[in-house]
Enzyme design. Structure first.
Site, PDB file in Angstrom:
ATOM      1  N   GLU A  38      -5.055 -38.013 -59.581  1.00 47.33           N
ATOM      2  CA  GLU A  38      -6.217 -37.333 -60.141  1.00 47.33           C
ATOM      3  C   GLU A  38      -7.284 -38.324 -60.613  1.00 47.33           C
ATOM      4  O   GLU A  38      -6.972 -39.284 -61.316  1.00 47.33           O
ATOM      5  CB  GLU A  38      -5.769 -36.447 -61.321  1.00 47.33           C
ATOM      6  CG  GLU A  38      -6.886 -35.716 -62.031  1.00 47.33           C
ATOM      7  CD  GLU A  38      -7.746 -34.885 -61.085  1.00 47.33           C
ATOM      8  OE1 GLU A  38      -7.184 -34.175 -60.235  1.00 47.33           O
ATOM      9  OE2 GLU A  38      -8.978 -34.959 -61.197  1.00 47.33           O
ATOM     10  N   THR A  82     -10.885 -31.361 -56.771  1.00 49.49           N
ATOM     11  CA  THR A  82      -9.503 -31.474 -56.319  1.00 49.49           C
ATOM     12  C   THR A  82      -9.227 -30.569 -55.129  1.00 49.49           C
ATOM     13  O   THR A  82      -8.563 -30.971 -54.176  1.00 49.49           O
ATOM     14  CB  THR A  82      -8.543 -31.084 -57.463  1.00 49.49           C
ATOM     15  OG1 THR A  82      -8.568 -32.111 -58.445  1.00 49.49           O
ATOM     16  CG2 THR A  82      -7.125 -30.919 -56.967  1.00 49.49           C
ATOM     17  N   HIS A 198      -7.666 -37.212 -66.224  1.00 47.49           N
ATOM     18  CA  HIS A 198      -8.735 -36.273 -65.856  1.00 47.49           C
ATOM     19  C   HIS A 198      -9.843 -36.348 -66.899  1.00 47.49           C
ATOM     20  O   HIS A 198      -9.573 -36.507 -68.087  1.00 47.49           O
ATOM     21  CB  HIS A 198      -8.182 -34.839 -65.783  1.00 47.49           C
ATOM     22  CG  HIS A 198      -9.140 -33.839 -65.209  1.00 47.49           C
ATOM     23  ND1 HIS A 198     -10.248 -33.386 -65.882  1.00 47.49           N
ATOM     24  CD2 HIS A 198      -9.152 -33.205 -64.023  1.00 47.49           C
ATOM     25  CE1 HIS A 198     -10.905 -32.523 -65.128  1.00 47.49           C
ATOM     26  NE2 HIS A 198     -10.272 -32.387 -63.992  1.00 47.49           N
ATOM     27  N   ASP A 257      -8.249 -38.291 -55.411  1.00 46.59           N
ATOM     28  CA  ASP A 257      -8.867 -37.034 -54.960  1.00 46.59           C
ATOM     29  C   ASP A 257     -10.392 -37.084 -54.997  1.00 46.59           C
ATOM     30  O   ASP A 257     -11.040 -36.554 -54.088  1.00 46.59           O
ATOM     31  CB  ASP A 257      -8.313 -35.827 -55.731  1.00 46.59           C
ATOM     32  CG  ASP A 257      -8.655 -35.859 -57.227  1.00 46.59           C
ATOM     33  OD1 ASP A 257      -8.524 -34.796 -57.851  1.00 46.59           O
ATOM     34  OD2 ASP A 257      -9.044 -36.926 -57.743  1.00 46.59           O
ATOM     35  N   HIS A 258     -11.005 -37.718 -56.007  1.00 46.99           N
ATOM     36  CA  HIS A 258     -12.470 -37.791 -56.090  1.00 46.99           C
ATOM     37  C   HIS A 258     -12.833 -38.797 -57.172  1.00 46.99           C
ATOM     38  O   HIS A 258     -11.930 -39.310 -57.864  1.00 46.99           O
ATOM     39  CB  HIS A 258     -13.074 -36.415 -56.430  1.00 46.99           C
ATOM     40  CG  HIS A 258     -12.395 -35.747 -57.579  1.00 46.99           C
ATOM     41  ND1 HIS A 258     -12.498 -36.212 -58.880  1.00 46.99           N
ATOM     42  CD2 HIS A 258     -11.544 -34.700 -57.634  1.00 46.99           C
ATOM     43  CE1 HIS A 258     -11.768 -35.445 -59.674  1.00 46.99           C
ATOM     44  NE2 HIS A 258     -11.164 -34.538 -58.943  1.00 46.99           N
TER      45      HIS A 258
HETATM   46  C1  GP9 Z   1      -6.590 -28.275 -61.833  1.00 53.61           C
HETATM   47  C2  GP9 Z   1      -6.425 -29.754 -61.593  1.00 53.61           C
HETATM   48  C3  GP9 Z   1      -7.758 -30.494 -61.842  1.00 53.61           C
HETATM   49  O1  GP9 Z   1      -5.386 -27.562 -61.549  1.00 53.61           O
HETATM   50  O2  GP9 Z   1      -5.994 -29.963 -60.258  1.00 53.61           O
HETATM   51  O3  GP9 Z   1      -8.704 -30.038 -60.914  1.00 53.61           O
HETATM   52  P1  GP9 Z   1     -10.152 -30.764 -60.820  1.00 53.61           P
HETATM   53  O4  GP9 Z   1     -10.887 -30.420 -62.094  1.00 53.61           O
HETATM   54  O5  GP9 Z   1      -9.910 -32.269 -60.730  1.00 53.61           O
HETATM   55  O6  GP9 Z   1     -10.759 -30.194 -59.562  1.00 53.61           O
HETATM   56 MN    MN Z   2      -9.301 -33.695 -59.421  1.00 56.66          MN
END
Ligand code: GP9
Ligand code: MN
Length: 424
Positions: A38, A82, A198, A257-258
């Site tokens: 993440e 994500t 996150h 992921d980003h």
């Molecule tokens: C939500 C988690 C975070 O279930 O995968 O999502 P994001 O905010 O990174 O798109």
């Molecule tokens: Mn994410």
């Protein structure tokens, strides 16, 4: 309609890259574990904060002899964040320019990794300590053909200190996931989605083992503490996989992921990176880790330019599954014919020679405005990128895979799946 599909099939067949015989089937029959890193940007790899490695475990993994580390791998996500990353890696279809395909196209017909691998004897599962409805996962995973989805309802989320904003913290998440993983029939295709690292990267200071940066920008300063926590959680999980024996017949695929730090924080990032964050440098910061470990494969640092759209053909070829007949917009990163022009959702692109950012062309190595002699090449790349994105959007917006079933692919019946926790 179906003649659009003919155009799509012609394109994807002409875009197809032959497997690299050195790697084709190198992981045949192995389990697959995707570890979703993440908000992990690739600058974290080998980065030292006040002389201390932030992610020592992942750093060491990139140097393991059976690990491929792609240091020119980019995220290609847009507003779906994500879910865009997941959409691309499961389908080799781009996410949408606005919104989240996970939410708006959950009922489309897909020929996604779980379904393709089901035809090859695989059981599939996603593990994620958040509610299953987030990003409409519990619906679209059925269209992808996932057999299982272990969402928060399968975990003990009763302890406040174990919870992050988007679900169970990574250490208890991996710990509680292990028995669920071991319950799966092998070979399995699985994805573990972490959440601790996150935005805004807040973490209970009792759980931290590294200091903060001191740029004065809180989310940049805190970014390193949750990255370290995630690195430790992953190390704990890998240790358990080794103890259980699963490590020896599993291919591990770690991907970012980003971005985690947006362009609003460029001033702080100039302190972190020790250089001005120009549009060119900002594009360079869109690299995310891609680390593939499998017992027996020839590892090394692979400098091929690529993105999340390329993950599916790369992983399937490593498993010995040819992708010639599938509609995929990416190409196998290990193939001699891999297409190194990396398209972003906003029509920007990067490549080993030319970057196109905000409609301006740059030399990929120096960041200087592109030499006129290269402009024709740049225009060619731009046309290719625009066409690829437009065609992928046609497939997703028109749900065109309804009109095409690849040879020996068993269409998915989403209603056959039920992710509710079985009351034993
Ligand atoms: C939500 C988690 C975070 O279930 O995968 O999502 P994001 O905010 O990174 O798109
Ligand atoms: Mn994410």
């Amino acid at each position: 309609n179906s003649d659009d599909m003919t155009e799509v099939i012609n394109y994807t067949k002409s875009n197809y890259a032959e497997p690299n015989e050195k790697y084709f089937g190198a992981a045949e029959g192995m389990n697959v574990i995707y570890i979703h890193l993440e908000s992990f940007q690739n600058f974290l790899i080998d980065y030292k904060l006040n002389g201390e490695e932030v992610t020592p475990f992942l750093n060491s993994l990139t140097k393991d002899p059976n690990t491929l580390y792609f240091d020119n791998f980019f995220h290609q996500t847009a507003q779906g964040k994500t879910s865009d990353a997941e959409f691309m890696l499961e389908n080799s279809l781009f996410g949408l320019p606005q919104g989240s395909a996970f939410i708006t196209k959950g009922q489309n017909t897909y020929q996604a990794a779980p379904a393709i691998l089901s035809d090859n004897g695989y059981t599939s599962a996603v593990f994620h300590g958040n509610s299953g409805t987030f990003w409409n996962r519990n619906e679209i995973y059925k269209s992808f053909g996932y057999d299982h989805f272990f969402d928060a309802s399968y975990y003990d989320t009763s302890s406040e200190k174990d919870m992050a904003e988007y679900g169970l913290m990574d250490k208890p998440f991996f710990e509680q996931s292990l028995p669920l993983l071991e319950s799966l029939q092998q070979p399995f295709y699985t994805k573990f989605i972490t959440v601790a690292h996150h935005y805004p990267y807040k973490i209970d200071q009792e759980l931290t083992t590294i200091g903060k940066a001191n740029t004065g920008d809180a989310s940049v300063d805190d970014y390193f503490q949750t990255a370290r926590y995630a690195d430790e959680a992953i190390e704990e999980f890998i240790t358990k996989l080794k103890e259980s024996g699963l490590y020896d017949n599993t291919m591990l695929v770690f991907y970012g992921d980003h971005y985690g730090i947006s362009e609003n924080h460029n001033r702080a990032m100039e302190i972190i990176m020790g250089k001005e964050i120009t549009p060119y440098e900002s594009a360079n910061l869109q690299r995310v880790p891609l680390i593939i470990h499998a017992p027996g494969i020839e590892g090394g640092v692979n400098h091929s330019y690529g993105g999340q759209i390329d993950l599916l053909p790369t992983v399937l070829h490593l498993l010995g599954v040819d992708t010639k007949n599938y509609v995929q917009f990416g190409t196998d990163l290990l193939s001699e014919e891999h297409n190194e022009v990396v398209a972003f959702r906003n029509d920007d692109f990067v490549s080993p020679t030319i970057f196109s950012i905000g409609g301006k062309y740059y030399d990929a190595t120096t960041g200087l405005p592109l030499d006129d002699s290269q402009l024709e090449k740049a225009e060619e790349y731009k046309e290719e990128v625009d066409y690829k994105l437009q065609l992928s959007d046609k497939v997703v917006n028109g749900d065109l895979l309804r009109f095409y079933t690849p040879a020996d692919f068993t269409p998915v019946n989403p209603s056959q799946f039920n992710y509710n926790k079985k009351v034993l």
